[in-house]
Design an enzyme around this catalytic site. Sequence first.
Site, PDB file in Angstrom:
ATOM      1  N   GLU A   1       6.412  14.018 -20.449  1.00 53.02           N
ATOM      2  CA  GLU A   1       5.106  15.725 -21.034  1.00 53.02           C
ATOM      3  C   GLU A   1       5.490  16.391 -19.939  1.00 53.02           C
ATOM      4  O   GLU A   1       5.039  17.962 -20.013  1.00 53.02           O
ATOM      5  CB  GLU A   1       3.799  14.590 -20.195  1.00 53.02           C
ATOM      6  CG  GLU A   1       3.553  13.300 -21.165  1.00 53.02           C
ATOM      7  CD  GLU A   1       2.572  12.736 -20.672  1.00 53.02           C
ATOM      8  OE1 GLU A   1       1.296  14.070 -20.704  1.00 53.02           O
ATOM      9  OE2 GLU A   1       2.090  11.927 -20.832  1.00 53.02           O
TER      10      GLU A   1
ATOM     11  N   ASN B   1       2.754   5.498 -16.691  1.00 47.83           N
ATOM     12  CA  ASN B   1       3.252   7.135 -17.200  1.00 47.83           C
ATOM     13  C   ASN B   1       2.432   7.369 -16.350  1.00 47.83           C
ATOM     14  O   ASN B   1       0.849   7.345 -15.575  1.00 47.83           O
ATOM     15  CB  ASN B   1       3.146   6.904 -17.858  1.00 47.83           C
ATOM     16  CG  ASN B   1       3.143   8.263 -18.531  1.00 47.83           C
ATOM     17  OD1 ASN B   1       4.631   9.080 -18.646  1.00 47.83           O
ATOM     18  ND2 ASN B   1       1.930   9.512 -19.286  1.00 47.83           N
TER      19      ASN B   1
ATOM     20  N   GLU C   1      -2.143   7.219 -15.919  1.00 45.85           N
ATOM     21  CA  GLU C   1      -2.528   7.628 -15.342  1.00 45.85           C
ATOM     22  C   GLU C   1      -3.369   7.040 -13.971  1.00 45.85           C
ATOM     23  O   GLU C   1      -5.034   7.630 -13.867  1.00 45.85           O
ATOM     24  CB  GLU C   1      -3.285   9.579 -15.197  1.00 45.85           C
ATOM     25  CG  GLU C   1      -1.960   9.626 -16.037  1.00 45.85           C
ATOM     26  CD  GLU C   1      -3.202  11.214 -16.756  1.00 45.85           C
ATOM     27  OE1 GLU C   1      -4.179  11.924 -16.515  1.00 45.85           O
ATOM     28  OE2 GLU C   1      -2.573  12.203 -17.492  1.00 45.85           O
TER      29      GLU C   1
ATOM     30  N   ASP D   1       6.608  20.398 -18.780  1.00 50.37           N
ATOM     31  CA  ASP D   1       6.246  21.654 -19.422  1.00 50.37           C
ATOM     32  C   ASP D   1       6.403  22.483 -18.779  1.00 50.37           C
ATOM     33  O   ASP D   1       5.626  22.345 -17.599  1.00 50.37           O
ATOM     34  CB  ASP D   1       5.344  21.735 -20.980  1.00 50.37           C
ATOM     35  CG  ASP D   1       3.628  20.878 -20.762  1.00 50.37           C
ATOM     36  OD1 ASP D   1       2.960  21.015 -21.007  1.00 50.37           O
ATOM     37  OD2 ASP D   1       3.718  20.818 -19.082  1.00 50.37           O
TER      38      ASP D   1
ATOM     39  N   HIS E   1       4.465  17.687 -15.422  1.00 53.74           N
ATOM     40  CA  HIS E   1       3.736  19.316 -15.962  1.00 53.74           C
ATOM     41  C   HIS E   1       3.922  20.120 -14.998  1.00 53.74           C
ATOM     42  O   HIS E   1       2.860  19.753 -13.755  1.00 53.74           O
ATOM     43  CB  HIS E   1       1.941  18.782 -16.170  1.00 53.74           C
ATOM     44  CG  HIS E   1       2.054  17.966 -17.249  1.00 53.74           C
ATOM     45  ND1 HIS E   1       2.273  18.826 -18.863  1.00 53.74           N
ATOM     46  CD2 HIS E   1       1.669  16.828 -17.275  1.00 53.74           C
ATOM     47  CE1 HIS E   1       1.593  16.803 -19.862  1.00 53.74           C
ATOM     48  NE2 HIS E   1       1.026  16.641 -19.145  1.00 53.74           N
TER      49      HIS E   1
HETATM   50  O1  G3I Z   1      -9.553  17.087 -32.822  1.00 56.91           O
HETATM   51  C1  G3I Z   1     -10.675  17.474 -31.971  1.00 56.91           C
HETATM   52  C2  G3I Z   1     -11.895  18.141 -33.024  1.00 56.91           C
HETATM   53  O2  G3I Z   1     -11.847  17.728 -34.066  1.00 56.91           O
HETATM   54  C3  G3I Z   1     -12.475  19.421 -32.364  1.00 56.91           C
HETATM   55  O3  G3I Z   1     -13.089  20.273 -33.021  1.00 56.91           O
HETATM   56  C4  G3I Z   1     -12.114  19.949 -30.930  1.00 56.91           C
HETATM   57  C5  G3I Z   1     -12.898  20.522 -30.180  1.00 56.91           C
HETATM   58  O4  G3I Z   1     -14.023  20.172 -29.615  1.00 56.91           O
HETATM   59  O5  G3I Z   1     -11.722  18.808 -29.952  1.00 56.91           O
HETATM   60  C6  G3I Z   1     -10.598  18.668 -30.913  1.00 56.91           C
HETATM   61  O6  G3I Z   1      -9.931  16.794 -29.208  1.00 56.91           O
HETATM   62  C7  G3I Z   1      -9.479  17.244 -28.816  1.00 56.91           C
HETATM   63  C8  G3I Z   1      -7.984  16.688 -29.289  1.00 56.91           C
HETATM   64  O7  G3I Z   1      -6.491  17.581 -27.415  1.00 56.91           O
HETATM   65  C9  G3I Z   1      -7.192  17.492 -29.766  1.00 56.91           C
HETATM   66  O8  G3I Z   1      -6.767  19.135 -29.742  1.00 56.91           O
HETATM   67  C10 G3I Z   1      -9.732  17.214 -27.554  1.00 56.91           C
HETATM   68  O9  G3I Z   1     -11.414  18.152 -27.396  1.00 56.91           O
HETATM   69  C11 G3I Z   1      -9.601  18.010 -26.028  1.00 56.91           C
HETATM   70  O10 G3I Z   1      -9.778  17.123 -25.104  1.00 56.91           O
HETATM   71  C12 G3I Z   1      -7.262  16.850 -27.105  1.00 56.91           C
HETATM   72  O11 G3I Z   1      -6.452  17.490 -25.783  1.00 56.91           O
HETATM   73  C13 G3I Z   1      -5.714  16.907 -25.654  1.00 56.91           C
HETATM   74  C14 G3I Z   1      -5.766  16.234 -23.883  1.00 56.91           C
HETATM   75  O12 G3I Z   1      -4.685  15.225 -23.270  1.00 56.91           O
HETATM   76  C15 G3I Z   1      -7.096  15.036 -23.394  1.00 56.91           C
HETATM   77  O13 G3I Z   1      -7.005  14.107 -24.343  1.00 56.91           O
HETATM   78  C16 G3I Z   1      -4.508  17.901 -25.242  1.00 56.91           C
HETATM   79  O14 G3I Z   1      -4.724  18.110 -26.428  1.00 56.91           O
HETATM   80  C17 G3I Z   1      -3.401  16.837 -24.989  1.00 56.91           C
HETATM   81  O15 G3I Z   1      -2.322  17.946 -24.959  1.00 56.91           O
HETATM   82  C18 G3I Z   1      -3.605  15.785 -23.218  1.00 56.91           C
HETATM   83  O16 G3I Z   1      -1.984  15.540 -23.446  1.00 56.91           O
HETATM   84  C19 G3I Z   1      -2.326  14.763 -21.819  1.00 56.91           C
HETATM   85  C20 G3I Z   1      -1.102  13.356 -22.032  1.00 56.91           C
HETATM   86  O17 G3I Z   1      -2.317  12.560 -23.238  1.00 56.91           O
HETATM   87  C21 G3I Z   1      -1.420  13.091 -20.482  1.00 56.91           C
HETATM   88  N1  G3I Z   1      -1.304  14.102 -19.545  1.00 56.91           N
HETATM   89  C22 G3I Z   1      -1.626  14.589 -19.605  1.00 56.91           C
HETATM   90  C23 G3I Z   1      -1.562  15.080 -20.963  1.00 56.91           C
HETATM   91  C24 G3I Z   1      -1.857  16.660 -20.294  1.00 56.91           C
HETATM   92  O18 G3I Z   1      -3.806  17.040 -20.153  1.00 56.91           O
END
Ligand code: G3I
Length: 327
Positions: free
Chosen positions: A276, A202, A157, A278, A241
Amino acid sequence: MKITQLTSGVVLTAALVAIGASVAGAQETLRSLAEERGRYIGAILNSQWFGGGLPGQYEQIHKSEFNVVVAENEMKFDATEPSQNNFNFNNGDKMVNYAKQNGMRARGHALAWHSQVPGWVNNIRGKDQLLAVLKNHIEKTVGHFKGKIDEWDVVNEAVNDDANHGWRSFGSVWFQNIGAEFLDSAFVWAHKADPDAELCYNDYAIEQGIGPGSKAGFVLDQVKRWVANGIPITCVGSQTHVEDVTTAKEFIGAPDSLRHFAKELAKLGIKLNITELDVGFKSGINVSKEDLARQGQVYRQFMDVFLEEPNMGVYLIWGVSDKWSWL
Ligand code: G3I
C-alpha cells in the site's frame, strides 16, 4: 502540468530511473520493466473507478504501467457481506475480470480486519458464533474468487501500536470475542478454500526495524510460530504508508529496515510484499519541486530494495495519483 500529473510523472519517472531505465526509453513502462524481472508493480482501483466515474486517463495509466491490482475498498467485509450470509461480489468480479483482461495479478483485500466490519457482525457475541461468521465469510469469499485472486490479505492490522506491541484488542470484534486464534483459523480456512492462493498477513508501520519491542519484530515472531505450526501463511504485506514525507523522520531508515525484514522472512520461506505504498505530504502545504524530488527519491529507495531482495514480489502503490489519495 497540474500537480497531480506532475506528481504522477515524478513518481513514475523516479521509479523508471530506479529500475535503471533511461527516461528516453519512453516505450518502456513500469509494467514492462517489472515483467522482465518477474516482478509485479501495481496500484489500486478506487471507488470512482468502480463507479465508472474516473476519466479514461486513470485507467489508461493503470493498464499501461501496472501488472498487479487491488480494490481500495470494494472487497472489504462490509462491502462483500453487507448483511449476514448475503454476499455481494459484483465489484470484486469487475476487478478480477479487468485484471484477467489486462494480464494482471489480483490481490484480495481484506478478509479479517477490525475495521470496515458491518454492523450486524458487531452485534454478535460469543466466540463460537463469531468463529462461524468469520469461517463462513472466508469460505464463501475465497471460494467465490478461487483461481481468480492470486493473493489475499487474510488478516489485516491485527497488531497494536502500543509501546510493547501485542495483538490489537481495542476495536477488534474478532480479538475481543475469539482471541488470537482467529488469525490461525483465518489462514487455515482461506487455504482450504483456495489452496493455490498466496496468503498474507498485512500491516502498517512494519518497515521501521525488527529490533526488540518493534512492531515488525512482533510480526516476525508470529510468522515463525505460524510456520513452525504449519499455518499456511506465504507472505507478509508491508503497507508502507509514508504519510508526510517532508517531516517523516521515522522513514529515513525505512528502506534498509524493510530489507532486513525481507531477509529474515526469506529464511522462513516467506515473501515480503509492499502492498500500500504512498508517499504523501502534510495537507495544505505548497509542495515544492524539492518536495516532489524527495517523494520520488523515497519511492526509488523502496524500489531498489524491492528489486534486490529475491523474496519481494509485489510493489503496490496505494493510488495512481495524489488527486484521489486517501491521504
Ligand atoms: O462509499 C461511501 C460513500 O457512499 C459515502 O458517501 C462516503 C461518505 O461517508 O463514504 C464512502 O465510503 C468511504 C470509503 O473510503 C470509500 O470512499 C468510507 O467512509 C471511508 O472510511 C473509506 O476510507 C478507506 C479506508 O481504508 C477505510 O476503509 C480509504 O478509502 C482507503 O484508502 C483506506 O485504505 C486502508 C487499507 O484498506 C488498509 N490499510 C490502511 C489504508 C489507509 O487507511
